[in-house]
Motif scaffolding. Structure first.
Motif, short mmCIF file in Angstrom:
data_model
loop_
_atom_site.label_atom_id
_atom_site.label_comp_id
_atom_site.label_asym_id
_atom_site.label_seq_id
_atom_site.Cartn_x
_atom_site.Cartn_y
_atom_site.Cartn_z
N UNK A 173 0.83 -1.19 0.00
CA UNK A 173 0.00 0.00 0.00
C UNK A 173 0.87 1.25 0.00
N UNK A 174 0.49 2.23 -0.80
CA UNK A 174 1.24 3.48 -0.89
C UNK A 174 1.35 4.12 0.49
N UNK A 175 0.22 4.30 1.17
CA UNK A 175 0.20 4.79 2.54
C UNK A 175 0.05 3.60 3.48
N UNK A 176 1.09 3.28 4.20
CA UNK A 176 1.09 2.09 5.03
C UNK A 176 0.10 2.15 6.18
N UNK A 177 -0.22 3.33 6.65
CA UNK A 177 -1.09 3.47 7.83
C UNK A 177 -2.49 4.01 7.51
N UNK A 178 -2.81 4.19 6.22
CA UNK A 178 -4.16 4.66 5.87
C UNK A 178 -5.00 3.45 5.51
N UNK A 220 -1.73 9.60 8.71
CA UNK A 220 -1.89 8.63 7.62
C UNK A 220 -1.05 9.03 6.41
N UNK A 221 -1.03 10.33 6.10
CA UNK A 221 -0.32 10.80 4.91
C UNK A 221 1.19 10.84 5.11
N UNK A 222 1.65 10.68 6.33
CA UNK A 222 3.08 10.63 6.59
C UNK A 222 3.60 9.20 6.61
N UNK A 223 2.82 8.26 6.10
CA UNK A 223 3.24 6.86 6.10
C UNK A 223 3.45 6.32 4.69
N UNK A 273 1.57 -5.77 8.44
CA UNK A 273 0.53 -6.57 7.79
C UNK A 273 -0.62 -5.70 7.31
N UNK A 274 -0.81 -4.54 7.93
CA UNK A 274 -1.87 -3.63 7.50
C UNK A 274 -1.49 -2.87 6.24
N UNK A 275 -0.21 -2.91 5.86
CA UNK A 275 0.26 -2.17 4.70
C UNK A 275 0.41 -3.00 3.45
N UNK A 276 -0.17 -4.22 3.45
CA UNK A 276 -0.18 -5.04 2.23
C UNK A 276 -1.59 -5.56 2.01
N UNK A 277 -1.87 -5.96 0.77
CA UNK A 277 -3.20 -6.47 0.44
C UNK A 277 -3.08 -7.55 -0.62
N UNK A 278 -3.89 -8.59 -0.49
CA UNK A 278 -3.97 -9.61 -1.54
C UNK A 278 -4.55 -8.99 -2.81
N UNK A 279 -4.28 -9.64 -3.94
CA UNK A 279 -4.60 -9.04 -5.23
C UNK A 279 -5.26 -10.06 -6.15
#
Length: 337
Positions: free
Chosen positions: A89-94, A103-106, A124-130
């Motif tokens: 994910x581009x923003x790891x914490x959004x 959020x925008x600083x991640x 783990x919150x900063x990745x997503x299945x595709x």
């Protein structure tokens, strides 16, 4: 492992391939072996030292958009398991909700080390299945450009089938915007300085075309295509160099989503025109993980194929960024590991 690194005095020639220790995931973290990464205009600015959220003297690991395979997980990880293919994910914490400063600083690349490395540890919150039907290269195009287009079309603008969307140029955001808008039953007009690229956009479903080199007053083409009404949404990637035409092309009460500055600072625009037609001008920076996963459901449903135009070995990042700087691409440029 090997990783890309760039720091002051900045510039494409300062991108180096360095050796770094193999990372290990901690609690709530995942270890990902990268398979592909895609380029965004932001990456070019970062390499040039124009845009960074890290201390000015610090080295950065570039690139935000990646596809990889989970190799290991730390304690407490439940979202993914080893062997899963994921996008970063581009923003790891959004994760959800509206944007905040935290959020925008991640963002990956800066201030958080990016995906320009063989192995990366992420929350783990900063990745997503595709979607399974996409290639690794196609998955790598999704986190920034695709999600930016998705948010502009379906999160921030109140569009209905048959509404008109203007896409500027034929880079990643605009081509994704064209594909998503076409799938949703929206009318599209796309601009480019190349008739060849316009023909390719037509083949992807563009309803109207405008060559801004031969017709710099392309707002007139928008007005003509809409019976004088104007566009419902313009995805503004040019910035100051094109905003005046966007203001002239937008309908009363329409929405201009400013997502880029590739046309340079320009000479400003007449704010009275914006007031006079009650249009909305909004800055937009990518989106949340919830938005990303909603977007992937549309991609899966319509079997949308991201357009990968050029592929370079990841160790040739300098050449890939030079190709982006030259504007040679249609859609996305990808690095392959």
């Amino acid at each position: 492992m090997r990783a890309l690194s760039v720091q002051a005095p900045w510039g494409l020639e300062e991108i180096k391939l360095v050796e770094a220790p193999d990372p290990a995931p901690g609690p709530g973290e995942v270890l990902v072996r990268m398979r592909a990464a895609s380029l965004n205009y932001r990456d070019l600015l970062m390499a040039q030292g124009v845009y960074t959220r890290a201390p000015q003297a610090a080295a950065i690991t570039p690139f935000s958009d990646g596809c990889g395979i989970v190799e290991a997980v730390g304690p407490g990880v439940t979202r993914v398991q080893p062997g899963d293919r994921v996008a970063t994910m581009f923003f790891q914490n959004w994760i959800s909700g509206p944007p905040t400063q935290a959020k925008l600083m991640s963002s990956l690349g800066s201030p958080i080390p990016g995906v320009g490395r063989e192995l990366g540890v992420f929350s783990q919150d900063g990745v997503s299945k595709v979607p399974e039907f996409l290639t690794d290269q196609q998955v790598a195009t999704l986190p920034c450009a695709a999600l930016t287009a998705w948010r502009a079309l379906f999160e921030d603008a109140a569009l209905r089938p048959g509404d008109t969307v203007v896409l500027q140029g034929t880079g990643g955001v605009s081509i994704f915007g064209l594909q998503f808008a076409h799938a949703a039953g929206l009318r599209t007009l796309i601009t480019s300085s190349s008739d060849e690229k316009l023909a390719r956009a037509k083949a992807l479903g563009a309803d109207h075309l405008a060559n801004y080199r031969t017709d710099p007053e392309w707002s007139q083409a928008v007005r003509a295509a809409t019976g004088g009404v104007g566009a419902d949404l313009i995805i503004e990637v040019g910035g100051g160099g094109t905003i005046e035409q966007s203001v002239r092309a937008i309908r009363i009460g329409g929405h201009i989503a400013v997502v880029g500055v590739v046309a340079g600072p320009g000479g400003g625009f007449n704010t009275a025109a914006l007031i006079g037609n009650s249009a909305r001008l909004q800055g937009l920076s990518v989106g949340s993980r919830d938005m990303f996963e909603a977007m992937c459901r549309l991609i899966e449903l319509h079997r949308i194929q991201p357009v990968v135009d050029k592929v370079f070995p990841w160790t040739e990042a300098k050449a890939a960024l030079a190709a982006m700087q030259a504007g040679e691409h249609f859609g996305k440029i990808v690095l392959e590991f």
